[in-house]
Design a protein around this motif. Sequence first.
Motif, PDB file in Angstrom:
ATOM      1  N   UNK A 164       0.789  -0.984   0.077  1.00  0.00           N
ATOM      2  CA  UNK A 164       0.204  -0.342  -0.501  1.00  0.00           C
ATOM      3  C   UNK A 164       0.958   0.936  -0.106  1.00  0.00           C
ATOM      4  N   UNK A 165       1.552   1.299   0.742  1.00  0.00           N
ATOM      5  CA  UNK A 165       3.091   2.617   0.832  1.00  0.00           C
ATOM      6  C   UNK A 165       3.426   2.596  -0.563  1.00  0.00           C
ATOM      7  N   UNK A 166       3.868   1.484  -1.896  1.00  0.00           N
ATOM      8  CA  UNK A 166       4.513   1.968  -2.415  1.00  0.00           C
ATOM      9  C   UNK A 166       3.182   2.048  -3.657  1.00  0.00           C
ATOM     10  N   UNK A 167       1.701   1.900  -3.192  1.00  0.00           N
ATOM     11  CA  UNK A 167       0.998   2.420  -4.167  1.00  0.00           C
ATOM     12  C   UNK A 167       0.926   3.590  -3.860  1.00  0.00           C
ATOM     13  N   UNK A 168       1.013   4.622  -2.799  1.00  0.00           N
ATOM     14  CA  UNK A 168       0.544   4.979  -2.692  1.00  0.00           C
ATOM     15  C   UNK A 168       2.344   6.324  -3.176  1.00  0.00           C
ATOM     16  N   UNK A 169       3.619   6.015  -2.666  1.00  0.00           N
ATOM     17  CA  UNK A 169       4.481   6.552  -4.167  1.00  0.00           C
ATOM     18  C   UNK A 169       4.268   6.086  -5.046  1.00  0.00           C
ATOM     19  N   UNK A 170       3.640   5.445  -6.179  1.00  0.00           N
ATOM     20  CA  UNK A 170       3.346   4.951  -7.326  1.00  0.00           C
ATOM     21  C   UNK A 170       1.812   6.578  -7.833  1.00  0.00           C
ATOM     22  N   UNK A 210      18.428   9.818   3.023  1.00  0.00           N
ATOM     23  CA  UNK A 210      16.664  10.231   3.321  1.00  0.00           C
ATOM     24  C   UNK A 210      16.221   9.120   2.689  1.00  0.00           C
ATOM     25  N   UNK A 211      15.853   8.559   1.760  1.00  0.00           N
ATOM     26  CA  UNK A 211      14.852   7.744   1.290  1.00  0.00           C
ATOM     27  C   UNK A 211      15.271   6.866   1.331  1.00  0.00           C
ATOM     28  N   UNK A 212      17.182   6.146   2.122  1.00  0.00           N
ATOM     29  CA  UNK A 212      16.426   4.576   2.361  1.00  0.00           C
ATOM     30  C   UNK A 212      16.514   4.601   3.757  1.00  0.00           C
ATOM     31  N   UNK A 213      16.686   5.533   4.727  1.00  0.00           N
ATOM     32  CA  UNK A 213      16.212   5.368   5.872  1.00  0.00           C
ATOM     33  C   UNK A 213      14.312   5.610   6.490  1.00  0.00           C
ATOM     34  N   UNK A 214      14.010   6.754   5.054  1.00  0.00           N
ATOM     35  CA  UNK A 214      11.977   6.195   5.094  1.00  0.00           C
ATOM     36  C   UNK A 214      11.586   5.188   4.576  1.00  0.00           C
ATOM     37  N   UNK A 215      12.567   3.803   3.831  1.00  0.00           N
ATOM     38  CA  UNK A 215      12.390   2.579   3.474  1.00  0.00           C
ATOM     39  C   UNK A 215      12.587   1.843   4.475  1.00  0.00           C
ATOM     40  N   UNK A 216      13.375   1.714   4.979  1.00  0.00           N
ATOM     41  CA  UNK A 216      13.465   1.056   6.589  1.00  0.00           C
ATOM     42  C   UNK A 216      12.135   1.333   7.406  1.00  0.00           C
ATOM     43  N   UNK A 217      12.321   2.622   7.920  1.00  0.00           N
ATOM     44  CA  UNK A 217      10.878   2.786   8.403  1.00  0.00           C
ATOM     45  C   UNK A 217       9.723   2.388   8.011  1.00  0.00           C
ATOM     46  N   UNK A 257       7.105  -3.481   6.444  1.00  0.00           N
ATOM     47  CA  UNK A 257       7.077  -4.153   7.196  1.00  0.00           C
ATOM     48  C   UNK A 257       6.968  -5.088   8.167  1.00  0.00           C
ATOM     49  N   UNK A 258       6.394  -5.975   8.178  1.00  0.00           N
ATOM     50  CA  UNK A 258       7.275  -7.594   8.825  1.00  0.00           C
ATOM     51  C   UNK A 258       8.199  -8.433   8.126  1.00  0.00           C
ATOM     52  N   UNK A 259       7.346  -8.027   6.550  1.00  0.00           N
ATOM     53  CA  UNK A 259       8.209  -8.927   5.728  1.00  0.00           C
ATOM     54  C   UNK A 259       9.086  -8.645   4.801  1.00  0.00           C
ATOM     55  N   UNK A 260       9.718  -7.474   5.683  1.00  0.00           N
ATOM     56  CA  UNK A 260      10.834  -6.443   5.146  1.00  0.00           C
ATOM     57  C   UNK A 260      10.957  -6.005   4.114  1.00  0.00           C
TER      58      UNK A 260
END
Length: 199
Positions: free
Chosen positions: A87-93, A137-144, A147-150
């Motif tokens: 869902x986060x990737x959908x929001x980014x798209x 900054x983007x990598x930090x956001x992605x880590x944050x 979800x549990x699946x990584x």
Amino acid sequence: MTGSPRTQPKGDKRARTRAALMTAARELIRERGYERTTLDAVARRAGMTSGAIYGNFKNREDLFVALAGTYWAPIKPVIREGSTFAEKMRALSEATVAAIPARQDAAFGRLTGMAHALTHEAIRTQVREVTAQSFASGAGWLRAVADEGGLPMPADLLVCVIHALTEGLLFQRFLTPDLVPDEAFHAAFAALAGAPPGE
């Protein structure tokens, strides 16, 4: 209610001066290209002295990098709390698709700026520094937001892939809009998340 320019704080004047200089530089770059855009010409176009340039930018390269940061700023999705990585990737798209009109207006400057940077070490060095900060900054956001699946790959690599994917899709959309529909953006980001395109 707005006051006259004389009653506005000095910080506003500096911001207005900087914005006027960047607008003038953007116009001149579109007309002449980066190579033939001088700081004197930018100052004249903005109706200012060259002192105004040096009061706001260290040099031509600093002005050009500021243009990129203003007219090609990072895309920031609106993320719903508790959403999955897909869902986060959908929001980014969706945020990328929403940015298309502004990006299209700035595309010529972006491309010519990149071409200019390829042959100018000082600008390429600044671009590398800005990009490294953006990637960190983007990598930090992605880590944050993982979800549990990584994540499907390390965050430092994923941010590079997302950047390249976004830039490639955008420029192909500008060149051939009928061949790159919104759904291509959504499907690409869904694939990164390991989700079916409709999710």
